[in-house]
Design a protein around this motif. Structure first.
Motif: not given
Length: 391
Positions: A48-76
């Motif tokens: 999941a690409i979360l650069k630029a504040n997760a495309y304006g959606h909010g970096l940390v809250p989006v990352a936390r939710h996707l991590q809980a949902h089992g995302v394999a990797q994050i890109g910034v």
């Protein structure tokens, strides 16, 4: 997307940011659903690409939710984004996609961030930093197959591959490139880049080295080019429910995760011929009702929408009139329109069956959806709704 109110605690009522009429609402359920739809479509792991504040959606809250949902990797994009994720407790693998300077290498390694290595010189810098810290660096090689941005050219990548495969201080996890034209399903550039990338990866076989994880597909590749899916895909804007280009085919069922809302803060009758806002660029032909909305280009709302954009007020499309100011803009309700202070105004999203899509806003502003989303800055508070299940 319909806005869903969240419960407000007593503490939140006294927080000025929570009282601001303008807010971004992010539907975490939509994000998780989009991730699931992409995974089902490609049947390989998703970065999941979360650069630029997760495309304006909010970096940390989006990352936390996707991590809980089992995302394999994050890109910034940058090391500071990766560090922010680690400090927030995100522990899934995080790849920093952007080019780095040697002085950043130790920070990347110390925070367990995976590093893009794009040249022999960069590899040596990462090796030196890893040796100084006494711990190995996890790296992905960047192959330039046609972007001419960063990365070793595909036709001269052999020495870098050989050195990385033999490195004592680097763990070679991945090899990747970036597609320049995959947003257009008919562009011949994608096939050319796939061919160049395959030729580059064949060098691992020639030297008898294990094949790293190969990742090539961005959002356009996910939608249009199954030959780019390989071992992992890297959706960005598609993850947030937005197509990467007007020409893109909606082959994955995603839905927008972001709404941008405000409220009416002022109502007045403007007489015929009386101009509105800076530069006096618009005046009504007859007496009309005008309301003021408290968001402007200082929040990232494009000034190009002056006398051009639309919003939804009471379920009706209403034009933005006059120049958009730094902190507010005006909307014409017409001679008979009605609105009260506190009425909801939708800039992106839905209201009473009407919708304004991010793609519509971008087209009117003469730009792309990526720019509209990533310009929405931290001055706008964000609310998160729809978290259920794994997220």
């Amino acid at each position: 997307m319909t806005w869903v109110a969240t419960s407000t605690s007593k503490a939140a009522v006294t927080d000025p940011m929570q009282q601001r009429p303008t807010r971004i609402v992010v539907d975490l359920g939509a994000l998780a659903g989009n991730l699931d739809a992409i995974r089902a479509h490609v049947e390989v792991p998703v970065m999941a690409i979360l650069k630029a504040n997760a495309y304006g959606h909010g970096l940390v809250p989006v990352a936390r939710h996707l991590q809980a949902h089992g995302v394999a990797q994050i890109g910034v994009a940058f090391v500071e984004e990766g560090i922010a994720l680690r400090r927030a407790g995100i522990d899934v693998p995080v790849l920093v996609l952007g080019g780095i300077l040697g002085r950043q290498a130790q920070q990347l390694i110390a925070h367990d961030l995976e590093i893009t290595v794009s040249s022999l010189d960069k590899l040596r810098q990462v090796e030196e930093a890893a040796q100084a810290l006494g711990r190995k660096a996890v790296i992905h090689l960047k192959i330039d197959t046609g972007m001419e941005r960063i990365g070793v050219h595909s036709y001269s990548c052999g020495p870098l591959i050989e050195a990385a495969a033999a490195s004592r201080w680097c763990v070679l996890k991945g090899v990747y490139s970036h597609l320049a034209c995959a947003d257009d399903p008919d562009s011949p550039m994608t096939a050319l880049q796939v061919e160049r990338f395959q030729e580059a990866c064949a060098h691992f076989t020639r030297i008898g080295a294990p094949m790293p994880i190969r990742h090539l597909a961005n959002s356009g590749g996910v939608l249009h080019a199954p030959e780019t899916w390989l071992d992992m895909v890297r959706p960005g804007i598609l993850l947030y429910g937005v197509l990467p280009d007007p020409a893109a085919r909606a082959s994955v069922p995603v839905r927008p995760a972001l709404s941008l809302l405000s409220q009416v803060v002022y109502f007045k009758v403007v007489r015929a011929g009386h101009p509105v806002s800076y530069g006096a660029t618009w005046a009504p032909a007859q007496d009309t009702r005008v309301v003021t909305i408290p968001i402007g280009y200082g929040d990232g709302w494009p000034r190009a929408l002056s006398n051009n954009g639309e919003v939804l007020v009471r379920g009706q499309r209403r034009p933005i009139v006059g120049r958009i100011c730094m902190d507010q803009f005006m909307v014409d309700l017409g001679p008979d329109g009605t609105a009260y202070n506190g009425d909801d105004v939708v800039l992106i999203g839905t209201q009473d069956g009407q919708a304004i899509r991010i793609e519509d806003v971008a087209q009117r502003a003469g730009t792309i959806a990526y720019e509209i989303l990533t310009r929405l800055n931290e001055r706008i508070p964000r609310e998160y709704v729809g978290a259920s299940g794994p997220g």
